[in-house]
Design a protein around this motif. Structure first.
Motif, PDB file in Angstrom:
ATOM      1  N   LEU B 289     -31.437  38.347  21.550  1.00 10.98           N
ATOM      2  CA  LEU B 289     -31.754  39.013  20.279  1.00 10.98           C
ATOM      3  C   LEU B 289     -30.795  38.568  19.175  1.00 10.98           C
ATOM      4  N   GLN B 290     -29.526  38.349  19.552  1.00  8.07           N
ATOM      5  CA  GLN B 290     -28.568  37.877  18.550  1.00  8.07           C
ATOM      6  C   GLN B 290     -28.895  36.474  18.043  1.00  8.07           C
ATOM      7  N   ALA B 291     -29.606  35.721  18.857  1.00  8.43           N
ATOM      8  CA  ALA B 291     -29.956  34.349  18.453  1.00  8.43           C
ATOM      9  C   ALA B 291     -31.165  34.302  17.519  1.00  8.43           C
ATOM     10  N   VAL B 292     -31.824  35.450  17.351  1.00  7.83           N
ATOM     11  CA  VAL B 292     -33.036  35.469  16.529  1.00  7.83           C
ATOM     12  C   VAL B 292     -32.676  35.487  15.049  1.00  7.83           C
ATOM     13  N   GLN B 293     -33.083  34.468  14.319  1.00  5.29           N
ATOM     14  CA  GLN B 293     -32.969  34.470  12.868  1.00  5.29           C
ATOM     15  C   GLN B 293     -33.826  33.343  12.335  1.00  5.29           C
ATOM     16  N   PRO B 294     -34.261  33.471  11.093  1.00  8.54           N
ATOM     17  CA  PRO B 294     -35.102  32.406  10.535  1.00  8.54           C
ATOM     18  C   PRO B 294     -34.397  31.057  10.651  1.00  8.54           C
ATOM     19  N   GLY B 295     -35.127  30.058  11.079  1.00  6.65           N
ATOM     20  CA  GLY B 295     -34.561  28.713  11.216  1.00  6.65           C
ATOM     21  C   GLY B 295     -34.130  28.396  12.632  1.00  6.65           C
ATOM     22  N   ALA B 296     -33.724  29.415  13.394  1.00  6.85           N
ATOM     23  CA  ALA B 296     -33.462  29.168  14.822  1.00  6.85           C
ATOM     24  C   ALA B 296     -34.793  28.827  15.485  1.00  6.85           C
ATOM     25  N   LEU B 340     -39.620  23.863  20.041  1.00  4.05           N
ATOM     26  CA  LEU B 340     -38.834  23.721  18.815  1.00  4.05           C
ATOM     27  C   LEU B 340     -39.474  24.424  17.617  1.00  4.05           C
ATOM     28  N   THR B 341     -40.427  25.310  17.872  1.00  9.16           N
ATOM     29  CA  THR B 341     -40.998  26.108  16.787  1.00  9.16           C
ATOM     30  C   THR B 341     -39.871  26.862  16.078  1.00  9.16           C
ATOM     31  N   ALA B 342     -39.781  26.687  14.771  1.00  5.00           N
ATOM     32  CA  ALA B 342     -38.731  27.375  14.004  1.00  5.00           C
ATOM     33  C   ALA B 342     -39.190  28.790  13.675  1.00  5.00           C
ATOM     34  N   LEU B 343     -38.310  29.749  13.910  1.00  6.71           N
ATOM     35  CA  LEU B 343     -38.642  31.143  13.624  1.00  6.71           C
ATOM     36  C   LEU B 343     -38.746  31.371  12.121  1.00  6.71           C
ATOM     37  N   LYS B 344     -39.712  32.215  11.757  1.00  2.24           N
ATOM     38  CA  LYS B 344     -39.875  32.606  10.350  1.00  2.24           C
ATOM     39  C   LYS B 344     -40.021  34.116  10.291  1.00  2.24           C
ATOM     40  N   PRO B 345     -39.656  34.725   9.152  1.00  2.00           N
ATOM     41  CA  PRO B 345     -39.812  36.173   9.033  1.00  2.00           C
ATOM     42  C   PRO B 345     -41.248  36.611   9.346  1.00  2.00           C
ATOM     43  N   ASN B 346     -41.331  37.729  10.066  1.00  2.00           N
ATOM     44  CA  ASN B 346     -42.603  38.342  10.469  1.00  2.00           C
ATOM     45  C   ASN B 346     -43.333  37.602  11.587  1.00  2.00           C
ATOM     46  N   MET B 347     -42.700  36.654  12.246  1.00  2.00           N
ATOM     47  CA  MET B 347     -43.211  36.252  13.549  1.00  2.00           C
ATOM     48  C   MET B 347     -42.858  37.378  14.522  1.00  2.00           C
ATOM     49  N   THR B 348     -43.739  37.620  15.488  1.00  2.00           N
ATOM     50  CA  THR B 348     -43.486  38.677  16.485  1.00  2.00           C
ATOM     51  C   THR B 348     -43.607  38.097  17.889  1.00  2.00           C
ATOM     52  N   PHE B 349     -42.696  38.530  18.751  1.00  2.00           N
ATOM     53  CA  PHE B 349     -42.652  37.997  20.119  1.00  2.00           C
ATOM     54  C   PHE B 349     -42.478  39.118  21.130  1.00  2.00           C
ATOM     55  N   HIS B 350     -42.971  38.861  22.325  1.00  2.00           N
ATOM     56  CA  HIS B 350     -42.596  39.669  23.468  1.00  2.00           C
ATOM     57  C   HIS B 350     -41.488  38.910  24.183  1.00  2.00           C
ATOM     58  N   LEU B 351     -40.264  39.442  24.062  1.00  2.00           N
ATOM     59  CA  LEU B 351     -39.111  38.855  24.758  1.00  2.00           C
ATOM     60  C   LEU B 351     -39.201  39.354  26.204  1.00  2.00           C
ATOM     61  N   MET B 352     -39.861  38.577  27.041  1.00  2.00           N
ATOM     62  CA  MET B 352     -40.286  39.004  28.375  1.00  2.00           C
ATOM     63  C   MET B 352     -39.294  38.465  29.397  1.00  2.00           C
ATOM     64  N   LEU B 353     -38.400  39.342  29.843  1.00  2.00           N
ATOM     65  CA  LEU B 353     -37.303  38.882  30.695  1.00  2.00           C
ATOM     66  C   LEU B 353     -37.491  39.294  32.154  1.00  2.00           C
ATOM     67  N   GLY B 354     -38.740  39.541  32.528  1.00  2.00           N
ATOM     68  CA  GLY B 354     -39.032  39.780  33.948  1.00  2.00           C
ATOM     69  C   GLY B 354     -38.483  38.622  34.765  1.00  2.00           C
ATOM     70  N   ASN B 355     -37.807  38.969  35.843  1.00  2.00           N
ATOM     71  CA  ASN B 355     -37.175  37.931  36.649  1.00  2.00           C
ATOM     72  C   ASN B 355     -37.514  38.189  38.117  1.00  2.00           C
ATOM     73  N   TRP B 356     -38.454  37.372  38.623  1.00  2.00           N
ATOM     74  CA  TRP B 356     -38.925  37.565  39.985  1.00  2.00           C
ATOM     75  C   TRP B 356     -38.110  36.623  40.871  1.00  2.00           C
ATOM     76  N   ILE B 357     -37.047  37.205  41.426  1.00  2.00           N
ATOM     77  CA  ILE B 357     -35.964  36.430  42.015  1.00  2.00           C
ATOM     78  C   ILE B 357     -36.312  35.989  43.422  1.00  2.00           C
ATOM     79  N   ASP B 358     -36.818  36.911  44.215  1.00  2.00           N
ATOM     80  CA  ASP B 358     -37.273  36.586  45.566  1.00  2.00           C
ATOM     81  C   ASP B 358     -38.731  37.008  45.701  1.00  2.00           C
TER      82      ASP B 358
END
Lengths: 390, 390
Positions: B289-296, B340-358
């Motif tokens: 979440l901290q990495a989210v900003q326009p241009g990243a 390499l899609t550059a983030l822009k204001p009002n893009m919306t994402f599901h930050l989906m961190l499900g981790n199926w380890i085993d």
């Protein structure tokens, strides 16, 4: 640790029987390999019901192998190991890097498998109906010397006649539909928000009856005045009122199998028009059910309905229903004029008599039935009435 | 009587704005007509959300016409008249006889319309990704002299940046997801059948919050021990027990827009392993979440997560999420290494961190966020915790 195999809805022999029917169709088409992409056909042949069809996945049926091979996203392979009847080595997870890859996708893994298994030298059946042109282009480009045969709906047609195992599961689904229709009659009240009534119907479809829960929630259709002329709208944010008419379509679901059911509700006294339409449609419904017997055609059933209601001055523009089983509608036999599919025992249909007469007025009634050796068994059992909420 | 137009989720100008963005893309591709088949793209451009995409339907956008023309099954035309922003004459219902017809389908009506309107002389964009090869063959056969241009995902990419109107609707959807996750914490109890708990979650997703109901019920994922290594299975018939872990994914839905949310529940004290995974994943979530900003870039966000958890000895094989909006996943930008899609204001994402380890162990956490002019707004607000049921 390895995931355990879950409870199986059907015995292994049932899947082998289904596969042998499919292999017989393959032989008729001179192919020894079939790539199944349709998610409902995959459910039919394996027991897999997890919701992963939004990314590529395919089942490879080889004529001389007892069990098929399921190629799907690695993330979903544990679900396949848990649900499918096949042995572990028949589940192949493709790498996550193929998801949202700019040029590759899961079908590249399918091609890789076909090549590694030496299957690309054979005639290969594919379901073109379910494949985008981009995918077909990829298959033909990467397997340039393979003879491809379009097997669109081939497995779907095999699904038309159910086994007794499948009929039992559809009876369970039908009982859930009955319970949802009964629950609607309890919760549709003046002053209640449509969404709140629908929440109760959804809850019933999941809880199920007789200790058998719904195993998935299918779309709920709730078309309330002034939207009774529409047929595929969900609930709205409106408040139900005295005088509102509510058309509901639900389908209980067990292990992927649906049994749909429609009923019409009137909050307060139904209008004369609604009463008259109901009486005529009910007569048509009974005539259609009486026409069901082995050897009669889908067209015969539809025309028994059309003839009856037209004799009373009513028309219905749309077909009278469709084959039903895994995933609700089976896109094969259709209860329509001119469909000469001959009925056979254990075919199952949704006799869908929704009649959207005007833009702002429609009426719905339906039943799910199976063809028996001597006639018909109606699986859904809700009273054939306008549900009057007084 | 004519059906009334229903309450509109967005003002007319919002649809015209979306259409002008699409028309600009059309000009870049030297086409003056676009045939939109993807049901979510149709929702985006018209407001139509009825569930009729199981039969052919298409929206025709002409560069020099303000409003598009929607061609769909006659039975569903009243729903389109009720829901869409366009005037009545822009809704064309095709005859019911095209349903389950042996050789024709709704695309024949689309071709008829293009010819009657004289549009077949122009370059026509189609969404090949969403069309079966049988349909593309039909278009090219019946419109042999037309120049077709593949516009796969062209409209979908336009959807990536939301308007403030859309963001507001996604906030409403996110609040519903929060409520469902909170409801799960109330109903997941030892001795309760998974299906019964899920019925309550479904009910909450439909009732909604703050007077705003869910307008559709999306799939509910509930993967309970021993199935926490799977990711797309619904509830089972099992009874919850002391020691069960439950992974839940829901998405509140408003007017077609979803805001997905995942949380992990433990009935009884979580294992040390689960606690440790949670702590590491939470750190990764915050880094992403901290990495989210326009241009990243999308890749930057994913790698902030991967780097953090790998520093603690954990890996996640799958991507970290995807663009989100109408119909849950938007198949465009992806929170994955190398996107390499550059983030822009009002893009919306599901930050989906499900981790199926085993195979038999996975953990889930996620948030729905929007990019702001200076960083990130997390739309979902459920506590970032393992929900411990004691």
């Amino acid at each position: 640790m390895a995931i355990s195999r879950g409870p199986q809805a059907f015995p292994r022999n049932e899947y082998l029987r289904r596969l042998s029917l499919v292999k017989s169709e393959m032989a008729d088409r001179d192919i020894s390999v079939l790539v199944v992409s349709d998610q409902h056909n995959i459910t039919y042949l394996t027991g897999y019901t997890a919701r992963s069809a939004y990314v590529p996945q395919a089942l490879v049926v080889a004529a001389d192998e007892e069990e098929p091979v399921f190629i799907l996203r690695r993330m979903d392979a544990p679900a396949a190991l848990h649900q499918c009847f096949m042995s572990r080595d028949k589940i192949i997870g493709y790498p996550e890097e193929l998801i949202a890859h700019p040029s590759k996708d899961g079908y590249d893994a399918v091609v890789d498998y076909l090549q590694a298994a030496g299957l690309e030298k054979h005639g290969i059946g594919i379901e073109q109906y379910n494949l985008s042109t981009l995918t077909v282009d990829k298959l033909k480009r990467r397997l340039a010397s393979t003879r491809f045969v379009d097997c669109t709906k081939m497995v779907t047609w095999v699904r038309l006649v159910k086994s007794d195992f499948e009929i039992e599961v559809m009876r369970e689904a039908a009982a859930i539909s009955d319970a949802a229709i009964a629950r609607a009659a309890e919760v549709l009240r003046p002053g209640v928000r449509e969404a709140d009534a629908c929440a109760e119907i959804a809850s019933t479809l999941i809880r199920g009856v007789n200790g058998k829960p719904g195993t998935r929630l299918e779309e709920i259709v709730m078309c309330t005045s002034p939207r009774t002329g529409t047929c595929h709208i969900p609930w709205s944010e409106d408040i139900l009122r005295e005088g509102s008419q509510v058309n509901i379509e639900v389908a209980g679901s067990r292990h992927g199998y649906c049994a749909a059911l429609m009923r019409t509700y009137s909050i307060g006294t139904p209008s004369d028009r609604l009463r008259r339409v109901h009486d005529i449609q009910l007569e048509g419904l009974e005539a259609a059910l009486q026409a069901v017997q082995p050897g009669a055609t889908c067209s015969d059933v539809a025309n028994a309905f059309y003839r009856t209601i037209e004799g009373k001055g009513l028309k219905k523009e749309s077909r009278c229903g469709y084959a039903q089983g895994i995933g609700w509608t089976e896109p094969t036999a259709s209860l329509r004029d001119g469909d000469l599919t001959a009925l056979k025992p254990n075919m199952t249909f949704h006799l869908m008599l929704g009649n959207w007469i005007d833009e702002d007025f429609g009426y719905v009634i339906s039943e799910t039935f199976r063809v028996t050796p001597s006639g018909v068994e109606v699986l859904t059992r809700a009273p054939r009435q306008i549900y009057v909420i007084s």
